[in-house]
Design an enzyme around this catalytic site. Structure first.
Site, PDB file in Angstrom:
ATOM      1  N   LYS A 103      12.513 -22.173  -6.908  1.00  0.00           N
ATOM      2  CA  LYS A 103      11.141 -22.044  -6.396  1.00  0.00           C
ATOM      3  C   LYS A 103      10.146 -22.922  -7.175  1.00  0.00           C
ATOM      4  O   LYS A 103      10.463 -23.405  -8.270  1.00  0.00           O
ATOM      5  CB  LYS A 103      10.734 -20.564  -6.453  1.00  0.00           C
ATOM      6  CG  LYS A 103      11.579 -19.682  -5.528  1.00  0.00           C
ATOM      7  CD  LYS A 103      11.039 -18.252  -5.475  1.00  0.00           C
ATOM      8  CE  LYS A 103      11.886 -17.381  -4.564  1.00  0.00           C
ATOM      9  NZ  LYS A 103      11.338 -15.995  -4.453  1.00  0.00           N
ATOM     10  N   TYR A 133       9.911 -16.724   5.611  1.00  0.00           N
ATOM     11  CA  TYR A 133       9.717 -15.358   5.108  1.00  0.00           C
ATOM     12  C   TYR A 133       9.127 -14.430   6.178  1.00  0.00           C
ATOM     13  O   TYR A 133       8.530 -13.409   5.850  1.00  0.00           O
ATOM     14  CB  TYR A 133       8.824 -15.380   3.865  1.00  0.00           C
ATOM     15  CG  TYR A 133       9.555 -15.820   2.611  1.00  0.00           C
ATOM     16  CD1 TYR A 133      10.500 -14.990   1.999  1.00  0.00           C
ATOM     17  CD2 TYR A 133       9.298 -17.053   2.028  1.00  0.00           C
ATOM     18  CE1 TYR A 133      11.172 -15.375   0.854  1.00  0.00           C
ATOM     19  CE2 TYR A 133       9.971 -17.449   0.864  1.00  0.00           C
ATOM     20  CZ  TYR A 133      10.901 -16.599   0.288  1.00  0.00           C
ATOM     21  OH  TYR A 133      11.562 -16.982  -0.861  1.00  0.00           O
ATOM     22  N   ASN A 158       9.163 -15.923  -9.054  1.00  0.00           N
ATOM     23  CA  ASN A 158      10.399 -15.431  -9.667  1.00  0.00           C
ATOM     24  C   ASN A 158      11.566 -16.416  -9.639  1.00  0.00           C
ATOM     25  O   ASN A 158      12.721 -16.030  -9.608  1.00  0.00           O
ATOM     26  CB  ASN A 158      10.778 -14.070  -9.094  1.00  0.00           C
ATOM     27  CG  ASN A 158      11.090 -14.114  -7.615  1.00  0.00           C
ATOM     28  OD1 ASN A 158      11.012 -15.171  -7.009  1.00  0.00           O
ATOM     29  ND2 ASN A 158      11.461 -12.983  -7.048  1.00  0.00           N
ATOM     30  N   HIS A 205      15.527 -18.065  -5.154  1.00  0.00           N
ATOM     31  CA  HIS A 205      15.850 -17.255  -3.974  1.00  0.00           C
ATOM     32  C   HIS A 205      17.362 -17.144  -3.827  1.00  0.00           C
ATOM     33  O   HIS A 205      18.086 -18.084  -4.161  1.00  0.00           O
ATOM     34  CB  HIS A 205      15.292 -17.922  -2.711  1.00  0.00           C
ATOM     35  CG  HIS A 205      15.786 -17.311  -1.428  1.00  0.00           C
ATOM     36  ND1 HIS A 205      15.216 -16.172  -0.898  1.00  0.00           N
ATOM     37  CD2 HIS A 205      16.818 -17.639  -0.612  1.00  0.00           C
ATOM     38  CE1 HIS A 205      15.876 -15.845   0.211  1.00  0.00           C
ATOM     39  NE2 HIS A 205      16.845 -16.715   0.417  1.00  0.00           N
ATOM     40  N   GLU A 241      19.550 -19.072   7.004  1.00  0.00           N
ATOM     41  CA  GLU A 241      18.726 -19.803   6.029  1.00  0.00           C
ATOM     42  C   GLU A 241      19.294 -21.193   5.752  1.00  0.00           C
ATOM     43  O   GLU A 241      18.537 -22.163   5.591  1.00  0.00           O
ATOM     44  CB  GLU A 241      18.625 -18.989   4.738  1.00  0.00           C
ATOM     45  CG  GLU A 241      17.825 -17.705   4.935  1.00  0.00           C
ATOM     46  CD  GLU A 241      17.850 -16.764   3.739  1.00  0.00           C
ATOM     47  OE1 GLU A 241      17.182 -15.721   3.799  1.00  0.00           O
ATOM     48  OE2 GLU A 241      18.533 -17.060   2.727  1.00  0.00           O
TER      49      GLU A 241
HETATM   50  P1  DAT Z   1      14.281 -11.099  -3.189  1.00  0.00           P
HETATM   51  O1  DAT Z   1      13.721 -12.493  -3.367  1.00  0.00           O
HETATM   52  O2  DAT Z   1      14.804 -10.551  -4.489  1.00  0.00           O
HETATM   53  O3  DAT Z   1      15.287 -11.011  -2.078  1.00  0.00           O
HETATM   54  P2  DAT Z   1      12.440  -9.767  -1.393  1.00  0.00           P
HETATM   55  O4  DAT Z   1      13.274 -10.314  -0.283  1.00  0.00           O
HETATM   56  O5  DAT Z   1      12.153  -8.302  -1.414  1.00  0.00           O
HETATM   57  O6  DAT Z   1      13.062 -10.141  -2.822  1.00  0.00           O
HETATM   58  O7  DAT Z   1      11.038 -10.513  -1.420  1.00  0.00           O
HETATM   59  C1  DAT Z   1      10.961 -11.899  -1.163  1.00  0.00           C
HETATM   60  C2  DAT Z   1      10.022 -12.523  -2.156  1.00  0.00           C
HETATM   61  O8  DAT Z   1       8.710 -11.973  -1.993  1.00  0.00           O
HETATM   62  C3  DAT Z   1      10.343 -12.241  -3.634  1.00  0.00           C
HETATM   63  O9  DAT Z   1      11.345 -13.103  -4.134  1.00  0.00           O
HETATM   64  C4  DAT Z   1       9.022 -12.465  -4.274  1.00  0.00           C
HETATM   65  C5  DAT Z   1       8.057 -11.890  -3.246  1.00  0.00           C
HETATM   66  N1  DAT Z   1       7.760 -10.490  -3.556  1.00  0.00           N
HETATM   67  C6  DAT Z   1       8.569  -9.416  -3.362  1.00  0.00           C
HETATM   68  N2  DAT Z   1       8.012  -8.268  -3.775  1.00  0.00           N
HETATM   69  C7  DAT Z   1       6.783  -8.627  -4.257  1.00  0.00           C
HETATM   70  C8  DAT Z   1       5.703  -7.917  -4.851  1.00  0.00           C
HETATM   71  N3  DAT Z   1       5.753  -6.592  -5.014  1.00  0.00           N
HETATM   72  N4  DAT Z   1       4.603  -8.624  -5.214  1.00  0.00           N
HETATM   73  C9  DAT Z   1       4.540  -9.969  -5.050  1.00  0.00           C
HETATM   74  N5  DAT Z   1       5.522 -10.704  -4.492  1.00  0.00           N
HETATM   75  C10 DAT Z   1       6.627 -10.045  -4.118  1.00  0.00           C
HETATM   76 MG    MG Z   2      15.109 -11.249  -0.067  1.00  0.00          MG
END
Ligand code: DAT
Ligand code: MG
Length: 139
Positions: free
Chosen positions: A11, A51, A114, A117, A128
């Site tokens: 990212k 997303y 973070n 992905h 994807e």
């Molecule tokens: P992951 O990337 O671990 O699969 P996810 O699919 O639940 O997590 O969410 C996609 C992305 O959205 C994640 O990598 C970062 C962002 N995100 C998730 N939860 C968040 C939060 N509580 N606050 C801010 N960004 C968040």
């Molecule tokens: Mg995810």
């Protein structure tokens, strides 16, 4: 084949911090084969599409703006049990909760920024991968 691939993006935070090489080394050491790879930058529209499943979440706007804020490295990775093993390698979404030694524990800034992905299912890995790569770009 489907069960053996996953899709990843390094990212914008991790690219900007100079962690591409370190993250690719972890991916190689963990036994993943690189099937496809490119450095690119998502438009806000493309990030929103990628997303779309999170559209109703409160962080969606922030996520789309962050993911289109700078270049990323997109890749398709191959390994037995790729999806699950890669999720283990990257660690929990929130780096504060990620296991020690995982890519997010080492390189992520916070739950939004973070570092990396990883697909969450074989079905999404295929979707994807096709979002970023044509058949001619896979090896
Ligand atoms: P992951 O990337 O671990 O699969 P996810 O699919 O639940 O997590 O969410 C996609 C992305 O959205 C994640 O990598 C970062 C962002 N995100 C998730 N939860 C968040 C939060 N509580 N606050 C801010 N960004 C968040
Ligand atoms: Mg995810």
């Amino acid at each position: 084949m489907a069960g053996n691939i996953t899709f990843t993006m390094i990212k914008p935070d991790a690219v900007q911090s100079g962690y591409i090489g370190a993250i690719l080394a972890k991916i190689n050491e963990a036994g993943f084969r690189i099937v496809a790879m490119k450095m690119t930058q998502l438009s806000a529209q493309k990030a929103g599409e990628f997303y779309a499943v999170h559209k109703e979440r409160p962080f969606y706007g922030e996520l789309v703006s962050f993911m289109s804020s700078g270049p990323i490295v997109a890749a398709i990775l191959e390994k037995d049990n790729a999806v699950e093993d890669f999720r283990t390698l990257i660690g929990a979404t929130d780096p504060a909760k990620a296991a020690p030694g995982t890519i997010r524990a080492l390189y992520a800034r916070n739950v939004g920024e973070n570092a990396i992905h990883g697909s969450d299912s074989d079905e999404n890995a295929v979707i994807e991968s096709s979002f970023f790569f044509s058949a001619l770009e896979r090896f």
